[in-house]
Design a protein around this motif. Structure first.
Motif, PDB file in Angstrom:
ATOM      1  N   GLY A   1      29.994  33.016 -41.845  1.00 18.58           N
ATOM      2  CA  GLY A   1      28.590  33.252 -42.104  1.00 18.58           C
ATOM      3  C   GLY A   1      27.720  32.155 -42.159  1.00 18.58           C
ATOM      4  O   GLY A   1      27.910  31.803 -43.850  1.00 18.58           O
ATOM      5  N   ALA A   2      26.858  31.824 -41.412  1.00 19.22           N
ATOM      6  CA  ALA A   2      25.903  31.036 -42.566  1.00 19.22           C
ATOM      7  C   ALA A   2      25.054  31.296 -41.244  1.00 19.22           C
ATOM      8  O   ALA A   2      23.556  30.431 -41.449  1.00 19.22           O
ATOM      9  N   ASP A   3      24.529  32.511 -41.427  1.00 22.74           N
ATOM     10  CA  ASP A   3      23.104  32.653 -41.106  1.00 22.74           C
ATOM     11  C   ASP A   3      22.076  33.491 -42.030  1.00 22.74           C
ATOM     12  O   ASP A   3      21.372  34.430 -41.555  1.00 22.74           O
ATOM     13  N   GLY A   4      22.647  33.072 -43.688  1.00 26.83           N
ATOM     14  CA  GLY A   4      20.777  32.699 -43.900  1.00 26.83           C
ATOM     15  C   GLY A   4      21.058  35.027 -45.148  1.00 26.83           C
ATOM     16  O   GLY A   4      22.138  35.222 -45.007  1.00 26.83           O
ATOM     17  N   ALA A   5      19.913  35.123 -44.996  1.00 28.91           N
ATOM     18  CA  ALA A   5      19.399  35.500 -46.248  1.00 28.91           C
ATOM     19  C   ALA A   5      20.223  36.878 -45.382  1.00 28.91           C
ATOM     20  O   ALA A   5      20.337  38.052 -46.405  1.00 28.91           O
ATOM     21  N   ASP A   6      19.145  37.558 -44.822  1.00 29.96           N
ATOM     22  CA  ASP A   6      20.052  38.946 -43.986  1.00 29.96           C
ATOM     23  C   ASP A   6      21.179  38.742 -43.303  1.00 29.96           C
ATOM     24  O   ASP A   6      21.426  39.641 -42.091  1.00 29.96           O
TER      25      ASP A   6
ATOM     26  N   ARG B   1      28.009  39.013 -43.940  1.00 31.05           N
ATOM     27  CA  ARG B   1      27.385  39.876 -44.934  1.00 31.05           C
ATOM     28  C   ARG B   1      27.974  41.665 -44.842  1.00 31.05           C
ATOM     29  O   ARG B   1      28.286  41.904 -44.995  1.00 31.05           O
ATOM     30  N   ARG B   2      26.622  41.594 -44.129  1.00 31.02           N
ATOM     31  CA  ARG B   2      26.415  43.582 -43.973  1.00 31.02           C
ATOM     32  C   ARG B   2      27.474  43.749 -43.237  1.00 31.02           C
ATOM     33  O   ARG B   2      27.923  44.989 -42.622  1.00 31.02           O
TER      34      ARG B   2
ATOM     35  N   PHE C   1      31.006  42.469 -42.857  1.00 30.42           N
ATOM     36  CA  PHE C   1      32.327  43.354 -43.719  1.00 30.42           C
ATOM     37  C   PHE C   1      32.398  43.008 -44.897  1.00 30.42           C
ATOM     38  O   PHE C   1      33.258  43.698 -45.640  1.00 30.42           O
ATOM     39  N   PHE C   2      30.546  43.445 -45.945  1.00 27.53           N
ATOM     40  CA  PHE C   2      30.154  43.464 -46.913  1.00 27.53           C
ATOM     41  C   PHE C   2      29.694  43.849 -47.349  1.00 27.53           C
ATOM     42  O   PHE C   2      28.245  43.807 -48.119  1.00 27.53           O
ATOM     43  N   PRO C   3      29.733  45.524 -46.411  1.00 26.31           N
ATOM     44  CA  PRO C   3      28.407  46.267 -46.239  1.00 26.31           C
ATOM     45  C   PRO C   3      28.143  46.688 -47.805  1.00 26.31           C
ATOM     46  O   PRO C   3      26.692  47.011 -48.123  1.00 26.31           O
ATOM     47  N   ALA C   4      28.698  47.129 -48.835  1.00 27.87           N
ATOM     48  CA  ALA C   4      29.018  47.230 -50.052  1.00 27.87           C
ATOM     49  C   ALA C   4      27.980  46.228 -51.132  1.00 27.87           C
ATOM     50  O   ALA C   4      27.277  46.574 -52.210  1.00 27.87           O
ATOM     51  N   HIS C   5      28.217  45.303 -50.625  1.00 31.90           N
ATOM     52  CA  HIS C   5      28.147  43.714 -50.999  1.00 31.90           C
ATOM     53  C   HIS C   5      25.892  44.064 -51.378  1.00 31.90           C
ATOM     54  O   HIS C   5      25.487  43.546 -50.470  1.00 31.90           O
TER      55      HIS C   5
ATOM     56  N   ILE D   1      28.673  30.747 -46.640  1.00 32.12           N
ATOM     57  CA  ILE D   1      28.005  29.465 -46.793  1.00 32.12           C
ATOM     58  C   ILE D   1      26.263  29.820 -47.085  1.00 32.12           C
ATOM     59  O   ILE D   1      25.911  30.709 -46.202  1.00 32.12           O
ATOM     60  N   GLY D   2      25.971  28.758 -48.124  1.00 28.12           N
ATOM     61  CA  GLY D   2      24.703  29.113 -48.019  1.00 28.12           C
ATOM     62  C   GLY D   2      23.847  30.398 -48.611  1.00 28.12           C
ATOM     63  O   GLY D   2      24.286  30.515 -49.675  1.00 28.12           O
ATOM     64  N   GLU D   3      22.853  30.758 -47.918  1.00 27.92           N
ATOM     65  CA  GLU D   3      22.100  31.973 -48.530  1.00 27.92           C
ATOM     66  C   GLU D   3      23.197  33.136 -48.521  1.00 27.92           C
ATOM     67  O   GLU D   3      22.761  33.912 -49.001  1.00 27.92           O
ATOM     68  N   ALA D   4      23.392  32.913 -46.983  1.00 29.52           N
ATOM     69  CA  ALA D   4      24.420  34.274 -46.700  1.00 29.52           C
ATOM     70  C   ALA D   4      24.654  35.122 -48.045  1.00 29.52           C
ATOM     71  O   ALA D   4      25.262  35.578 -48.096  1.00 29.52           O
TER      72      ALA D   4
END
Ligand SMILES: Cc1cc2nc3c(=O)[nH]c(=O)nc-3n(C[C@H](O)[C@H](O)[C@H](O)COP(=O)(O)OP(=O)(O)OC[C@H]3O[C@@H](n4cnc5c(N)ncnc54)[C@H](O)[C@@H]3O)c2cc1C
Length: 351
Positions: free
Chosen positions: A150-155, A159-160, A162-166, A268-271
């Motif tokens: 996941g290198a898909d940035g802030a949003d 992340r949303r 696989f880690f929805p509670a994060h 990675i990155g902002e993700a």
């Protein structure tokens, strides 16, 4: 079956794709391929840490990426006290769209790159691999991979998913672009606690003047406009905006907010929340985390890859966390007043 599917080709994704030369890699990015199809607002300043990361890669920046003017100082304004100081800075002023496209151009032909390809869904299959669904040219397609990066940035959708509670502290960045009318172009950094507990910035670029800021989500647009009004008293000239942009920007508030991923999902990155909480500088972390992940991946997926990636990014995370310690001196009004009044490290402008 791909070894890795990289979602997002900003600085993090493109760098990872470049460093995974020879592996079976699929890269997906929602950006349209034509120049100008770039939507992410950015100050487009390449900080010394990012310059060092490029130097480590033995990469030199092509002239086409640069814009005028190159600026050597930042005018720092505190609207709550009216204090103004200038500090020396070593940024490279660049066109962010061209920078990202240059990094993409370095991806080796062994990787399959799909632009204008928006990922809409990612699922983990029974065998532990992943099915990625994306839409390209109005067509829904799927791809299978052993790992997801996941290198898909802030949003980040990764992340949303696989880690929805994060949770990672976030702001809304609003940015406008105007025709440059100031007699002398400049770069500024603005603290205005009445509108935001983060900061705002302006920078001149190739005949345009960019003004942006990071605001709490509530009333972000009204806060932005109020700030523009206040800045007119300090000589800022805005006029009619040529472009208005907004996006989410992360500002990690603690160690546990970094999210590196697990079980074949890597961020990675902002993700991953890897961005400076003091300056919102994120390009260097994107480049460094991509390098660390590339070094961590082995022939077959496994938990050791995650451990290596965590170890590899430890120094980076410590550095970003350390920047939180600097925040009070920048963001607590009484400490900032003290620092600015002292004039420590500031430069005197002689006209
Ligand atoms: C207003 C603003 C100004 C900034 N200014 C600076 C600056 O001057 N200097 C600096 O160093 N940092 C700056 N930053 C931070 C910096 O832009 C980011 O931290 C950096 O771009 C992170 O790189 P990345 O590759 O992780 O993510 P990004 O650059 O955000 O790239 C993410 C990529 O993923 C793609 N993508 C997202 N979702 C999907 C999807 N569902 N399907 C397919 N593709 C997808 C996007 O198209 C994009 O190409 C700024 C941030 C903001 C918001």
């Amino acid at each position: 079956m791909f070894d890795v599917v990289i979602i997002g080709l900003g600085p993090a994704g493109s760098t990872l794709a470049r460093l995974l030369a020879g592996r079976k890699v699929l890269c997906l990015d929602k950006k349209a391929p034509q120049p100008g199809g770039f939507e992410k607002p950015c100050g487009g300043l390449l900080a010394p840490d990012a310059q060092k990361a490029l130097a480590r890669f033995d990469l030199t920046l092509p002239k086409s990426v640069l814009v005028a003017p190159q600026l050597f100082s930042v005018r720092t304004l505190d609207l709550s006290t009216g204090l103004c100081r200038h500090y020396q800075r070593f940024y490279v002023n660049m066109d962010r769209d061209k920078f990202d496209r240059w990094l993409m151009s370095l991806i080796p032909s062994s990787a399959e790159v799909k632009e204008d390809a928006r990922v809409t869904n990612i699922t983990r299959d029974a065998d532990g691999a992943f099915t990625v669904t994306f839409v390209q040219n109005g067509q829904t397609q799927t791809a299978h991979a052993k790992r997801v990066a996941g290198a898909d940035g802030a949003d980040s959708l990764v992340r949303r998913t696989f880690f929805p509670a994060h949770q990672i502290r976030s702001y809304v960045a609003v940015q406008q672009c105007f025709k440059e009318t100031h007699k002398s172009p400049f770069y500024s950094c603005i603290f205005d606690p009445a509108q935001t507990d983060c900061y705002s910035w302006s920078v001149s670029k190739d005949g345009y003047f960019i003004f942006g800021g990071a605001y709490p989500a509530q009333d972000c647009r009204a806060r932005f406009e109020r700030q523009k009004q206040a800045l007119e008293k300090y000589g800022f000239q805005f006029g009619a905006p040529v472009k208005t942009e907004a996006c989410r920007v992360l500002r990690p508030a603690g160690w546990n907010e970094f999210c590196l991923g697990e079980k074949g999902v890597f961020l990675i990155g902002e993700a991953a929340g890897l961005i400076s909480p003091s300056s919102l500088e994120g390009i260097s972390s994107a480049l460094i985390s991509a390098r660390r992940l590339a070094q961590s991946l082995s022939a077959e997926p496994g938990a050791e890859e995650h451990r290596r990636y965590a170890r590899g990014t430890f120094g980076l995370r410590v550095k970003l966390w350390g920047k939180l310690l600097k925040c009070p001196f920048m963001y607590r009004p009484f400490l900032r007043k003290y620092v600015m009044k002292s004039g420590v490290q500031s430069i005197r402008i002689i006209r």
